[in-house]
Design a protein around this motif. Structure first.
Motif, PDB file in Angstrom:
ATOM      1  N   ILE A   1       0.989  -1.184   0.009  1.00 53.91           N
ATOM      2  CA  ILE A   1       0.283  -0.209   0.145  1.00 53.91           C
ATOM      3  C   ILE A   1       0.943   1.300   0.125  1.00 53.91           C
ATOM      4  O   ILE A   1       1.716   1.383   0.925  1.00 53.91           O
ATOM      5  N   GLN A   2       0.541   1.894  -1.053  1.00 52.52           N
ATOM      6  CA  GLN A   2       1.503   3.164  -1.157  1.00 52.52           C
ATOM      7  C   GLN A   2       0.457   4.667  -1.050  1.00 52.52           C
ATOM      8  O   GLN A   2      -0.753   4.296  -1.205  1.00 52.52           O
ATOM      9  N   SER A   3       1.009   5.575  -0.944  1.00 51.72           N
ATOM     10  CA  SER A   3       0.677   6.997  -1.068  1.00 51.72           C
ATOM     11  C   SER A   3      -0.531   7.236  -0.136  1.00 51.72           C
ATOM     12  O   SER A   3      -1.725   7.851  -0.681  1.00 51.72           O
ATOM     13  N   LEU A   4      -0.807   6.378   0.993  1.00 56.36           N
ATOM     14  CA  LEU A   4      -1.881   6.777   2.229  1.00 56.36           C
ATOM     15  C   LEU A   4      -2.049   8.168   2.249  1.00 56.36           C
ATOM     16  O   LEU A   4      -3.167   8.538   2.789  1.00 56.36           O
ATOM     17  N   LYS A   5      -1.232   8.877   2.401  1.00 58.17           N
ATOM     18  CA  LYS A   5      -1.281  10.291   2.803  1.00 58.17           C
ATOM     19  C   LYS A   5      -2.122  11.297   1.854  1.00 58.17           C
ATOM     20  O   LYS A   5      -3.033  11.923   2.215  1.00 58.17           O
ATOM     21  N   SER A   6      -2.104  10.669   0.671  1.00 56.77           N
ATOM     22  CA  SER A   6      -3.022  11.390  -0.322  1.00 56.77           C
ATOM     23  C   SER A   6      -4.445  11.159  -0.361  1.00 56.77           C
ATOM     24  O   SER A   6      -5.296  11.807  -0.886  1.00 56.77           O
ATOM     25  N   TYR A   7      -4.786  10.241   0.761  1.00 57.81           N
ATOM     26  CA  TYR A   7      -6.430   9.826   1.053  1.00 57.81           C
ATOM     27  C   TYR A   7      -6.793  10.565   2.162  1.00 57.81           C
ATOM     28  O   TYR A   7      -8.246  10.602   2.341  1.00 57.81           O
ATOM     29  N   LEU A   8      -6.100  11.276   2.897  1.00 59.25           N
ATOM     30  CA  LEU A   8      -6.483  12.097   4.216  1.00 59.25           C
ATOM     31  C   LEU A   8      -7.522  13.187   3.863  1.00 59.25           C
ATOM     32  O   LEU A   8      -8.618  13.205   4.726  1.00 59.25           O
ATOM     33  N   ALA A   9      -7.666  13.709   2.684  1.00 55.52           N
ATOM     34  CA  ALA A   9      -8.744  14.432   2.481  1.00 55.52           C
ATOM     35  C   ALA A   9      -9.721  13.995   1.688  1.00 55.52           C
ATOM     36  O   ALA A   9     -10.880  14.780   1.105  1.00 55.52           O
ATOM     37  N   ASP A  10      -9.835  12.834   1.263  1.00 60.48           N
ATOM     38  CA  ASP A  10     -10.708  12.105   0.342  1.00 60.48           C
ATOM     39  C   ASP A  10     -11.668  11.226   1.176  1.00 60.48           C
ATOM     40  O   ASP A  10     -11.455  10.101   1.802  1.00 60.48           O
ATOM     41  N   ARG A  11     -13.088  12.027   1.100  1.00 64.49           N
ATOM     42  CA  ARG A  11     -14.072  11.328   1.856  1.00 64.49           C
ATOM     43  C   ARG A  11     -14.547   9.961   1.091  1.00 64.49           C
ATOM     44  O   ARG A  11     -15.037   9.308   2.043  1.00 64.49           O
ATOM     45  N   ALA A  12     -14.213   9.651   0.131  1.00 65.87           N
ATOM     46  CA  ALA A  12     -14.585   8.493  -0.614  1.00 65.87           C
ATOM     47  C   ALA A  12     -13.816   7.330  -0.016  1.00 65.87           C
ATOM     48  O   ALA A  12     -14.382   5.973  -0.245  1.00 65.87           O
ATOM     49  N   PHE A  13     -12.537   7.380   0.226  1.00 65.20           N
ATOM     50  CA  PHE A  13     -11.682   6.313   0.688  1.00 65.20           C
ATOM     51  C   PHE A  13     -11.698   6.397   2.444  1.00 65.20           C
ATOM     52  O   PHE A  13     -10.989   7.212   2.884  1.00 65.20           O
ATOM     53  N   GLN A  14     -12.460   5.406   2.881  1.00 64.68           N
ATOM     54  CA  GLN A  14     -12.379   5.472   4.535  1.00 64.68           C
ATOM     55  C   GLN A  14     -11.658   4.097   5.159  1.00 64.68           C
ATOM     56  O   GLN A  14     -11.226   4.188   6.184  1.00 64.68           O
ATOM     57  N   ALA A  15     -11.938   2.962   4.295  1.00 65.92           N
ATOM     58  CA  ALA A  15     -11.284   1.849   4.533  1.00 65.92           C
ATOM     59  C   ALA A  15     -10.969   0.931   3.458  1.00 65.92           C
ATOM     60  O   ALA A  15     -11.757   0.970   2.344  1.00 65.92           O
ATOM     61  N   THR A  16     -10.302  -0.153   3.755  1.00 66.09           N
ATOM     62  CA  THR A  16     -10.153  -1.272   2.575  1.00 66.09           C
ATOM     63  C   THR A  16      -9.960  -2.455   3.601  1.00 66.09           C
ATOM     64  O   THR A  16      -9.580  -2.728   4.465  1.00 66.09           O
ATOM     65  N   SER A  17     -10.217  -3.470   2.723  1.00 68.06           N
ATOM     66  CA  SER A  17      -9.839  -4.849   3.189  1.00 68.06           C
ATOM     67  C   SER A  17      -8.734  -5.570   2.602  1.00 68.06           C
ATOM     68  O   SER A  17      -8.394  -5.442   1.724  1.00 68.06           O
ATOM     69  N   ILE A  18      -8.144  -5.977   3.957  1.00 67.11           N
ATOM     70  CA  ILE A  18      -6.716  -6.753   3.582  1.00 67.11           C
ATOM     71  C   ILE A  18      -6.734  -8.058   4.073  1.00 67.11           C
ATOM     72  O   ILE A  18      -7.061  -8.260   5.489  1.00 67.11           O
ATOM     73  N   PHE A  19      -6.833  -9.194   3.481  1.00 65.39           N
ATOM     74  CA  PHE A  19      -6.977 -10.595   3.783  1.00 65.39           C
ATOM     75  C   PHE A  19      -8.020 -10.659   4.685  1.00 65.39           C
ATOM     76  O   PHE A  19      -7.864 -11.125   5.848  1.00 65.39           O
ATOM     77  N   GLN A  20      -9.196 -10.275   4.507  1.00 65.27           N
ATOM     78  CA  GLN A  20     -10.507 -10.479   5.320  1.00 65.27           C
ATOM     79  C   GLN A  20     -10.645  -9.679   6.456  1.00 65.27           C
ATOM     80  O   GLN A  20     -11.422  -9.932   7.182  1.00 65.27           O
ATOM     81  N   LYS A  21      -9.984  -8.432   6.669  1.00 57.60           N
ATOM     82  CA  LYS A  21      -9.934  -7.605   7.824  1.00 57.60           C
ATOM     83  C   LYS A  21     -10.097  -6.108   7.217  1.00 57.60           C
ATOM     84  O   LYS A  21      -9.312  -5.736   6.413  1.00 57.60           O
ATOM     85  N   THR A  22     -10.859  -5.311   7.692  1.00 58.56           N
ATOM     86  CA  THR A  22     -11.150  -4.147   7.222  1.00 58.56           C
ATOM     87  C   THR A  22     -10.043  -3.018   8.089  1.00 58.56           C
ATOM     88  O   THR A  22     -10.284  -3.417   9.396  1.00 58.56           O
ATOM     89  N   HIS A  23      -9.399  -2.311   7.511  1.00 57.71           N
ATOM     90  CA  HIS A  23      -8.567  -1.582   8.081  1.00 57.71           C
ATOM     91  C   HIS A  23      -9.094   0.061   7.525  1.00 57.71           C
ATOM     92  O   HIS A  23      -9.030   0.311   6.503  1.00 57.71           O
TER      93      HIS A  23
END
Length: 161
Positions: free
Chosen positions: A83-105
């Motif tokens: 997972i790269q560029s996480l900081k770029s999503y701090l102001a993005d309301r569309a990205f709140q979480a993602t599933s990684i190996f059946q666990k939501t983060h």
């Protein structure tokens, strides 16, 4: 040396991060260095790597960050989740979480994991960093199209791991 006698600064970047200290009364910044397969680097890649078999004592996924993440990803021949560029999503309301190996983060959890690993690796070289740090911020966050998006990016949150 007392922790109160040092100032700690973090340049948390979308691609790379760096952390350094100035001892009280000094003028010279000592940057943390980070070990990886190619030797030492003073920049910490702002990435996380998850592999389904990398778990902590409780059985939870145990990602690695920074240069070690790249090393492990390459050793695993591209398996796992990088997972790269996480900081770029701090102001993005569309990205709140993602599933990684059946666990939501959540994005906050992912950023916390990245920053916890950055701190741990920096403390290996610099010693204890204490509880205060100066962190810069971009003039404008990516995906911040309105003032409320900027507010979202800097909104205080708490996370315990």
């Amino acid at each position: 040396m007392c922790i109160r006698d040092r100032s700690v600064g973090l340049d948390f970047g979308t691609t790379n991060s760096a952390i350094g200290v100035i001892e009280d009364g000094g003028d010279d910044v000592t940057l943390a260095s980070f070990e990886h397969a190619g030797g030492l680097t003073r920049t910490f890649r702002s990435i996380l790597y998850f592999h389904p078999e990398m778990r902590d004592a409780r059985g939870r996924l145990a990602p690695v960050a920074g240069p070690r993440a790249i090393d492990q990803y390459l050793e695993a021949d591209g398996t796992g989740r990088l997972i790269q560029s996480l900081k770029s999503y701090l102001a993005d309301r569309a990205f709140q979480a993602t599933s990684i190996f059946q666990k939501t983060h959540t994005v906050v959890e992912l950023l916390s994991l990245l920053l916890l690993d950055l701190r741990a690796r920096a403390e290996e070289k610099l010693g204890p960093l204490g509880s205060r740090i100066v962190v810069g911020r971009p003039v404008r966050f990516a995906h911040a199209d309105a003032p409320e998006d900027e507010a979202l990016a800097v909104e205080p949150v708490s996370y315990t791991h």
